[in-house]
Design a protein around this motif. Sequence first.
Motif, PDB file in Angstrom:
ATOM      1  N   LYS A 454       0.835  -1.210   0.000  1.00 37.14           N
ATOM      2  CA  LYS A 454       0.000   0.000   0.000  1.00 37.14           C
ATOM      3  C   LYS A 454       0.865   1.252   0.000  1.00 37.14           C
ATOM      4  CE  LYS A 454      -4.075  -1.980   2.268  1.00 37.14           C
ATOM      5  NZ  LYS A 454      -4.927  -1.956   3.486  1.00 37.14           N
ATOM      6  N   ARG A 455       1.929   1.231   0.808  1.00 36.41           N
ATOM      7  CA  ARG A 455       2.819   2.398   0.846  1.00 36.41           C
ATOM      8  C   ARG A 455       3.475   2.623  -0.516  1.00 36.41           C
ATOM      9  NH1 ARG A 455       3.999   0.666   6.175  1.00 36.41           N
ATOM     10  NH2 ARG A 455       5.762  -0.608   5.443  1.00 36.41           N
ATOM     11  N   ASP A 456       3.898   1.514  -1.145  1.00 30.26           N
ATOM     12  CA  ASP A 456       4.534   1.635  -2.459  1.00 30.26           C
ATOM     13  C   ASP A 456       3.572   2.221  -3.487  1.00 30.26           C
ATOM     14  OD1 ASP A 456       6.821   0.583  -1.377  1.00 30.26           O
ATOM     15  OD2 ASP A 456       6.460  -1.467  -2.104  1.00 30.26           O
ATOM     16  N   LYS A 457       2.308   1.744  -3.464  1.00 29.54           N
ATOM     17  CA  LYS A 457       1.310   2.264  -4.400  1.00 29.54           C
ATOM     18  C   LYS A 457       1.026   3.733  -4.142  1.00 29.54           C
ATOM     19  CE  LYS A 457      -1.045  -2.167  -5.194  1.00 29.54           C
ATOM     20  NZ  LYS A 457      -2.309  -2.933  -4.978  1.00 29.54           N
ATOM     21  N   THR A 458       0.963   4.085  -2.876  1.00 28.41           N
ATOM     22  CA  THR A 458       0.710   5.496  -2.528  1.00 28.41           C
ATOM     23  C   THR A 458       1.836   6.384  -3.037  1.00 28.41           C
ATOM     24  OG1 THR A 458      -0.514   4.821  -0.545  1.00 28.41           O
ATOM     25  CG2 THR A 458       0.284   7.097  -0.627  1.00 28.41           C
TER      26      THR A 458
END
Length: 476
Positions: A454-458
């Motif tokens: 999720k952090r990477d996508k954000t």
Amino acid sequence: MQGPSSRSSSSSALPRNSLLVSNLSSSVPARHSSSSRAAHSKSIRLNVEALPSFRDVPASERQNLFIKKLAFCCTLFDFNEPTRNVRDKEVKRQTLLELVDYLTAGTTKLSEAVFDDIVKMVAANIFRALPLAPYHSSGASTGGMLDAAEDEEPSLEPSWPHLQAVYELLLRFVVSADVEAKVASKYIDQQFLLRLLDLFDSEDPREREYLKTIMHRIYGKFMLHRSFIRKAVNNIFYQFIYETEKHNGIAELLEILGSIINGFALPLKEEHKTFLVRALIPLHKPRGLPLYYQQLAYCVSQFVEKDPKLSALVIQGLLRYWPVTNSQKEVLFLNELEEILDACQPEEFAEMMVPLFKQLNHSINSQHFQVAERALFLWNNDHIVSLVTQFRHVILPLLFPALEKNVRSHWSQPVHGLTMNVRKMFLEMDTELFQSCQHEYVDDEDKAKDAQEKRDKTWKRLEEAGAAPSRAQSKR
């Protein structure tokens, strides 16, 4: 620390009824020519050589002869110049040895009349300004000095041929059956003891060894001074811990205290528990701990053996000063921790097991293989394993992530093997709990992986959003 005027110099330390050396010194001018120095040395030598030996005089005259020889031994020589007064120095050394033999033989009972002369002669010889330790600019001020202390040979006292005999005479005086503590305490007073404790900072290990023996004998014989000696030693520790972190005699002082603590009566007084909390536990803080660790660990273990309820207090203190970047100290902490846990009861263990095993998590995962190995060796102790077994429902969930991390990625094969052994021990101890922790660890890993995705996508969306205006501007 300044002592009384009676001990401030060799001249003031002379007995009132002995004019041998005082008359000689007053007859020599302040500025010596080579001829006057030679004449002065010859005068001293002739006067002392004119004195007979103890076996050549009747018993009734030996005390007066003893006093005259003590007076001569108040004469001080400069040992920084080995070639000066060689003959005179040897004459004094032989006289000191003769005085020691006289006290050791005990053929004549010592009277109080000579106590003051003995103490003044001792004071004139041993109480002196100790040389300052050389300053080392590398590293922090304290660190550089400690590194140098570990690498360099100790500086030996050049006047040791005389000092050794003086210390031996003081020791014989203290242990003599003729010397009653109540009477002698007027001469071996608090000021004398403070100056004696100051000498523990001597760089010469031979001197510190004598001081340790003498101070221990004084503590055992002079009950009136016991409380004062403990407080004075405390003050040395406080100055070392909170101000200088530089003192040569911490190990010897702790060795004395080890014997003292061993004799404490039960239940322990609050004064003694305060000493443990305010002095012994903070002594783990200085980076010079390896120099006195063995003596310190013995003192602490003596407290815990006498009162096992103190084990929780000691472990909390160790956790407060636990080293973060010093692997050598961390291994020492783990050694001491095992000793304390070996005397720990379940009630005290329950008080501090959570913060303790959180810290052990870090030690088990240490990239320094000696730290990781020493932490895992704790499970070779049967008593510790029995405590862990009783509280496994709390401890295993805390330790499981560290064990899994070692099994998967630790570089050291011995650490990997020890971790597998501990892991197997927990599995045999409670299979259901072990599997529960394993499932929870896998779930936590999945959650962490999802959170990372999720952090990477954000971050990717933010990068794209930031790049969009730039692309639009370039098209224009």
